[in-house]
Design an enzyme around this catalytic site. Structure first.
Site, mmCIF file in Angstrom:
data_model
loop_
_atom_site.group_PDB
_atom_site.id
_atom_site.type_symbol
_atom_site.label_atom_id
_atom_site.label_comp_id
_atom_site.label_asym_id
_atom_site.label_seq_id
_atom_site.Cartn_x
_atom_site.Cartn_y
_atom_site.Cartn_z
ATOM 1 N N CYS A 145 35.759 59.100 37.771
ATOM 2 C CA CYS A 145 36.961 59.628 38.423
ATOM 3 C C CYS A 145 36.687 60.061 39.856
ATOM 4 O O CYS A 145 37.510 59.898 40.747
ATOM 5 C CB CYS A 145 37.531 60.789 37.621
ATOM 6 S SG CYS A 145 36.460 62.236 37.565
ATOM 7 N N ASN B 233 46.431 59.883 39.464
ATOM 8 C CA ASN B 233 45.335 59.831 38.505
ATOM 9 C C ASN B 233 44.706 58.433 38.494
ATOM 10 O O ASN B 233 45.219 57.505 39.134
ATOM 11 C CB ASN B 233 45.835 60.215 37.108
ATOM 12 C CG ASN B 233 44.736 60.738 36.216
ATOM 13 O OD1 ASN B 233 43.562 60.728 36.579
ATOM 14 N ND2 ASN B 233 45.088 61.194 35.026
ATOM 15 N N HIS C 50 37.501 66.773 35.887
ATOM 16 C CA HIS C 50 38.144 65.507 36.231
ATOM 17 C C HIS C 50 38.698 65.574 37.646
ATOM 18 O O HIS C 50 39.393 66.523 38.019
ATOM 19 C CB HIS C 50 39.279 65.217 35.244
ATOM 20 C CG HIS C 50 39.938 63.891 35.438
ATOM 21 N ND1 HIS C 50 39.247 62.698 35.394
ATOM 22 C CD2 HIS C 50 41.230 63.559 35.689
ATOM 23 C CE1 HIS C 50 40.086 61.696 35.602
ATOM 24 N NE2 HIS C 50 41.296 62.194 35.787
#
Length: 465
Positions: free
Chosen positions: A90, A406, A384
């Site tokens: 991520c 995202n 994250h």
């Protein structure tokens, strides 16, 4: 026979005594526990419901399940959503999304998507070197020393921070996604990582033996280079050989080529799309209420390359972090940011709010820890990274909600994005990377302080995945 029975009796008595010594659960204690939890009709109903349903389904607060408000008063230009699949990259996806957004803003018409596979290859090779050189550096310490164990416990990972994006991109350059696409092992890192970790631990033991045997540093470094060639080979097999030269033409938002195709090396493509070194242009700020605010901290060995930059950050109250984020967003700049994304997340709707799920009522208890207590007890931490893209402000300029891009695919949440309320943002947001042009002179001066060195084992210093 009598002797055998006597011995068996002693074992039974000793076993019973061992289980009821101070601190254990005795029969009397168990009776007290059971008395304080008499079965009720509602408990039986809950047990039946939980036997066949997920906890979140029953804890979901229906008062917050209505249509979401998707309006944002300050929003950056949208871009295509990426998907990290079954990997912990991520940090890389968010970092590269920021870089491609900056490029699109600067050119006003051109688009590019950078290859995660290319940069991930170098990330894994550099982390392997960081581990092996760390083993050499700590070779005089016993193997049960905490720093030695750190390297053997964490020889490799696919997590990271924006500092890694900056160091790796400056050192190795960038390439378009079309030039070096994802492989199965890039999308699914677990098995590849497990195998390479085993090899690195084996190599680490060999290096320690060479040090114990009094081998010359020149010979040890030569052997380390041979070891890294083995890791390189394993990475080529799983991720592909890194591109050294390619031909590329830039396209506009509709996919039409608007420049003549030309040859690039990865370093030349970095210069074309990023234009200048990243290090020195940004600061990382963090909200950690356990530590003093307006102080700079650095995490030892928390970097991607041995010759790179440790994770260094300025600890700020959330109000100051919000001010920085709002200033950058108003200027159309997306930002790397990270969160404890699993807390109170309605995954289906792509919505994070403190009241999404009422676990307290479901279990008949309370959850009272504040942010500092959650961090200190490993209950919460940065897990994250996502790209901060928008904020909705009230008439006084205070944030009502935020939106992030995202990296879980365009079918997830709000067309690949996550909306979070201001209350949730303050509790579960941790890191922000912001360009220095949006930072006050006072905060830049604070950031320039000699950092307090922290250990990587700290509860908060997990890598973003």
């Amino acid at each position: 026979m009598k002797h055998a029975l006597f011995t068996l009796g002693l074992l039974v008595v000793n076993s019973a005594m061992g289980q009821t010594r101070n601190g254990g659960i005795s029969a009397e204690m168990l009776q007290q526990i059971e008395k304080q939890n008499p079965p009720t009709v509602s408990d039986r109903a809950l047990r039946n419901a939980l036997a066949a349903n997920a906890i979140d389904l029953l804890a979901k607060n229906q008062q917050h399940a209505g249509v979401l408000d998707t309006y944002f008063s300050v929003e950056t230009k949208s871009q295509s959503i990426t998907d990290q699949k079954s990997s912990g990259r991520c940090w890389m996806f968010s970092g590269l999304n920021v870089l491609r957004s900056n490029f699109a803003k600067r050119t006003d018409s051109l688009t590019v998507t950078f290859s995660q596979d290319y940069l991930f290859f170098w990330d894994q090779l550099e982390k392997a070197n960081l581990m092996l050189q760390g083993v050499i550096d700590t070779g005089s310490k016993p193997i049960d020393d905490s720093r030695v164990q750190f390297f053997f416990h964490h020889p490799l990972s696919d997590g990271g921070t924006f500092c890694g994006v900056a160091d790796l991109a400056e050192k190795y350059g960038l390439v378009p996604a079309e030039v070096q696409p994802e492989t199965y092992s890039a999308d699914n890192t677990s098995k590849m990582s497990s195998i390479i970790k085993s090899k690195l631990r084996e190599q680490g033991l060999e290096l320690r033996k060479m040090l114990t045997d009094g081998k010359k540093q020149k010979d040890i470094q030569q052997r380390k280079t041979q070891m890294l060639s083995e890791i390189y080979h394993m990475l080529v097999i799983t991720l592909g050989e890194p591109v050294k030269e390619f031909t590329y033409a830039f396209r506009d938002k509709k996919g039409k080529a608007v420049t003549a195709a030309r040859k690039y090396t990865p370093k030349e493509f970095y210069q074309e799309t990023v234009g200048s070194p990243l290090n020195g242009t940004f600061i990382m700020v963090m909200n950690d209420p356990r530590h003093e605010y307006y102080k700079t901290y650095e995490v030892e060995y928390d970097r991607h390359t041995y010759d790179g930059h440790n994770w260094k950050y300025l600890n700020l109250p959330m109000e100051d972090i919000e001010t920085l984020a709002i200033a950058a967003l108003k200027d159309g700049r997306k930002m790397y940011s990270s969160y404890d994304v699993g807390k109170q997340l309605d995954r289906k709707r792509g919505y994070a709010d403190l009241d999404n799920f009422d676990y307290a009522s479901l279990f008949g208890t309370t959850f009272t820890m504040d942010k500092a207590q959650r961090i200190a007890t490993f209950d919460s931490g940065s897990t994250h990274a996502m790209t901060l893209t928008a904020v909705d402000l009230d008439k006084d300029g205070c944030p009502l909600k935020w939106k992030v891009e995202n990296s879980w695919g365009s079918d997830w949440g709000q067309k690949g994005c996550l909306i979070m309320t201001a209350r949730w943002f303050r509790e579960y947001m941790f890191r922000l990377v912001v360009d220095k042009q949006y930072v006050s002179e006072k905060l830049l001066k604070d950031y320039a302080q000699k950092p307090v060195m922290l250990l990587p084992e700290d509860p908060l210093f997990q890598m973003d995945e």
